[in-house]
Design an enzyme around this catalytic site. Structure first.
Site, PDB file in Angstrom:
ATOM      1  N   ARG A   1      -1.362   3.744   2.640  1.00 48.50           N
ATOM      2  CA  ARG A   1      -2.505   3.636   1.733  1.00 48.50           C
ATOM      3  C   ARG A   1      -2.384   2.427   0.803  1.00 48.50           C
ATOM      4  O   ARG A   1      -3.151   2.296  -0.148  1.00 48.50           O
ATOM      5  CB  ARG A   1      -2.663   4.917   0.904  1.00 48.50           C
ATOM      6  CG  ARG A   1      -3.318   6.055   1.695  1.00 48.50           C
ATOM      7  CD  ARG A   1      -3.303   7.397   0.976  1.00 48.50           C
ATOM      8  NE  ARG A   1      -3.625   7.328  -0.425  1.00 48.50           N
ATOM      9  CZ  ARG A   1      -2.752   7.554  -1.417  1.00 48.50           C
ATOM     10  NH1 ARG A   1      -1.491   7.827  -1.130  1.00 48.50           N
ATOM     11  NH2 ARG A   1      -3.135   7.500  -2.670  1.00 48.50           N
ATOM     12  N   LYS A   2      -1.427   1.560   1.075  1.00 50.43           N
ATOM     13  CA  LYS A   2      -1.314   0.316   0.299  1.00 50.43           C
ATOM     14  C   LYS A   2      -2.328  -0.679   0.855  1.00 50.43           C
ATOM     15  O   LYS A   2      -2.007  -1.539   1.680  1.00 50.43           O
ATOM     16  CB  LYS A   2       0.106  -0.234   0.379  1.00 50.43           C
ATOM     17  CG  LYS A   2       1.126   0.639  -0.323  1.00 50.43           C
ATOM     18  CD  LYS A   2       2.531   0.076  -0.207  1.00 50.43           C
ATOM     19  CE  LYS A   2       3.542   0.979  -0.905  1.00 50.43           C
ATOM     20  NZ  LYS A   2       4.935   0.486  -0.737  1.00 50.43           N
TER      21      LYS A   2
END
Length: 274
Positions: free
Chosen positions: A124-125
């Site tokens: 989710r970066k």
């Protein structure tokens, strides 16, 4: 992409007094978009959204995930000269960024395939507002998108464990989660991996472990006869430079934030041909 999104991105680039694009006579012209380096393609569907909105006829012989050589013509365009100029920077920005992610992902997947069938996933970066497109670029490169958001699965991270402990956190997750949601537990030691498996985690993430420690943990899990349906993932500090060592560990998934946030933009250009 929603029409409102297309308009937002165009408005951001055009501003309120676009003189540059209106300097040229507004007549029908032809143009091409081509790559200046070898790459894996992504973002073609997004480019088409802008072309369609601006009334530009765009044709391509390629699809998402195709690998092309330097000089390849990605799109042939026909339409208003002003409209093509107005689409140029936004389209090239999306293509350059997303092809860069797809290209790096493809390279990482190819590296892992030399040793195993382990999945290469992103995290989710992502860039706020661009997650959907960046994760689709990972898919185009042969990778796995992992979770698109926090609702896709239940992730029990180190701060959850510090507050609740592994057993309590898993029990609470089981009570709240839908039957469709897997429960993943992040661990930093072999002992905690064994605990997570014993308490019924669906996925165990070995976080920031050196390859040798991952191998040791995998051996311990096998000796403990951990059910085969439990997925073992490794994540944290993994990039192209050390990927081979993790590919040899026997895990099911290698998740890498670096395939998005360290991806280099691909050099892509647009030129009028008439």
């Amino acid at each position: 992409m929603l029409r409102s999104d297309v308009e937002y991105y165009l408005r951001e680039d055009l501003g309120y007094n676009d003189i540059s694009c209106t300097l040229v006579p507004d007549r029908e012209v032809r143009a091409v978009i081509f790559t200046k380096e070898d790459c894996t393609l992504a973002g073609l569907d997004i480019a088409m959204e802008f072309f369609n909105y601006l009334g530009i006829l765009a044709e391509t012989e390629y699809k998402q995930g195709d690998t092309v050589k330097k000089g390849s013509r990605i799109f042939s365009l026909r339409g208003s000269s002003v409209s093509i100029l107005r689409s140029e920077r936004v389209v090239l920005n999306f293509l350059g960024h997303l092809c860069g992610i797809a290209t790096l992902t493809r390279s990482c997947v190819d590296t892992v395939r030399k040793f195993s069938d382990t999945k290469v996933a992103c995290t989710r970066k992502t860039t706020p507002g661009l997650r959907e497109y960046e994760k689709k670029a990972v898919i185009a490169g042969g990778g796995d998108p992992h979770r698109f958001n926090l609702s896709d699965a239940v992730m029990i991270k180190d701060n959850h464990v510090k507050m609740m402990g592994i057993e309590s956190a898993i029990e609470s997750a089981r009570k709240k989660a839908s039957f469709t949601q897997k429960i993943e537990v992040e661990v930093e030691s072999t002992d905690d991996a064994l605990l997570a498996a014993g308490f019924g985690a669906d996925i165990i993430m070995l976080d920031n472990m050196a390859p040798a420690t991952v191998i040791k943990t995998m051996e311990a899990l096998r000796k403990a006869s951990v059910p085969e349906h439990i997925i073992i993932e490794v994540s944290g500090g993994i990039g192209p430079g050390n990927l081979e060592e993790y590919a040899k560990t026997g895990v099911d998934v290698i998740s890498m934030g670096s395939i998005i946030h360290q991806a280099r933009w691909v050099d892509i250009s647009l030129e009028f041909t008439s």
